[in-house]
Enzyme design. Structure first.
Site, mmCIF file in Angstrom:
data_model
loop_
_atom_site.group_PDB
_atom_site.id
_atom_site.type_symbol
_atom_site.label_atom_id
_atom_site.label_comp_id
_atom_site.label_asym_id
_atom_site.label_seq_id
_atom_site.Cartn_x
_atom_site.Cartn_y
_atom_site.Cartn_z
ATOM 1 N N LYS A 13 0.833 -1.216 0.000
ATOM 2 C CA LYS A 13 0.000 0.000 0.000
ATOM 3 C C LYS A 13 0.861 1.257 0.000
ATOM 4 O O LYS A 13 0.640 2.156 -0.794
ATOM 5 C CB LYS A 13 -0.880 0.065 1.259
ATOM 6 C CG LYS A 13 -2.048 -0.865 1.294
ATOM 7 C CD LYS A 13 -3.005 -0.478 2.429
ATOM 8 C CE LYS A 13 -2.363 -0.455 3.808
ATOM 9 N NZ LYS A 13 -1.883 -1.770 4.276
ATOM 10 N N ARG A 119 11.340 -6.600 5.245
ATOM 11 C CA ARG A 119 11.319 -5.147 5.416
ATOM 12 C C ARG A 119 12.060 -4.694 6.672
ATOM 13 O O ARG A 119 12.765 -3.691 6.655
ATOM 14 C CB ARG A 119 9.853 -4.700 5.457
ATOM 15 C CG ARG A 119 9.633 -3.231 5.354
ATOM 16 C CD ARG A 119 8.177 -2.927 5.083
ATOM 17 N NE ARG A 119 7.328 -3.184 6.249
ATOM 18 C CZ ARG A 119 6.041 -2.875 6.293
ATOM 19 N NH1 ARG A 119 5.435 -2.349 5.254
ATOM 20 N NH2 ARG A 119 5.325 -3.119 7.383
#
Ligand code: AMP
Length: 176
Positions: A13, A119
């Protein structure tokens, strides 16, 4: 155009919101960034929200709704990332403004976990990831049906290269 981006943590997103926002000059409001900035500046609000964020829990709705109003005020176009995350927040949002479209980025669970582990953010530790995914399933996923029933949901396959996903979003939003 007032747009909400929905999807599990790790769906991409943030990346897509950044691209669409800068390519089409639509202001973005990223709730996670707003909260992380409060935490890193050590504000009173930051001290409160940190306790939730580091556990992967949602910050209480009343706090979030107080924050969002200030950011949305006066904008006739924006992209929301990370808000709303509960039905209560979605209903609160409706009292402030009318949303035109909700983009739901779909990514399977396994892929989401793989991306989050790669991440390495403060709340991307394995046990916190599990909790964030559970919170997402329980509290945020119901919003998908909610917006589908309102007829404003567009579903986008989030698996592929960044540019492929961007193109799907552009088509879904009628930008291209
Ligand atoms: P994100 O960067 O969107 O993954 O958000 C990181 C963390 O910030 C979440 O795990 C929550 O702890 C908190 N957070 C972000 N947005 C919201 C929201 N709309 N409601 C409650 N908590 C939020």
């Amino acid at each position: 155009m007032k747009v909400v981006f929905l999807g599990p943590p790790g769906a991409g997103k943030g990346t897509q919101v950044e691209i669409i926002s800068s390519r089409y000059n639509i202001p973005k409001i990223v709730m996670g960034d707003i909260l992380r900035s409060e935490v890193s500046r050590g504000t009173e609000l930051g001290k409160i929200v940190k306790q939730y964020m580091e556990k992967g829990e949602l910050v209480p709705d009343d706090i979030i709704l107080r924050i969002i109003g200030k950011y949305i005020e006066g904008l006739d176009s924006f992209i929301l990332d990370g808000f709303p995350r509960t039905l209560n927040q979605a209903k609160g949002l409706e009292t402030i403004t009318k949303i035109d479209r909700v983009v739901y980025i779909e990514v399977p669970d396994d892929e989401v976990k793989r991306r989050l582990l790669a991440r390495g953010r403060m709340d991307d530790r394995p046990e916190v990831i599990e909790n964030r995914l559970r919170v997402y399933r329980e509290q945020t996923q119901p919003l998908i049906d909610y917006y589908r029933e309102k007829g404003i949901l567009v579903e986008v396959d989030g698996v592929g290269t960044i540019e492929e996903v961007t193109e799907r979003i552009e088509k879904a939003l009628g930008l291209k």
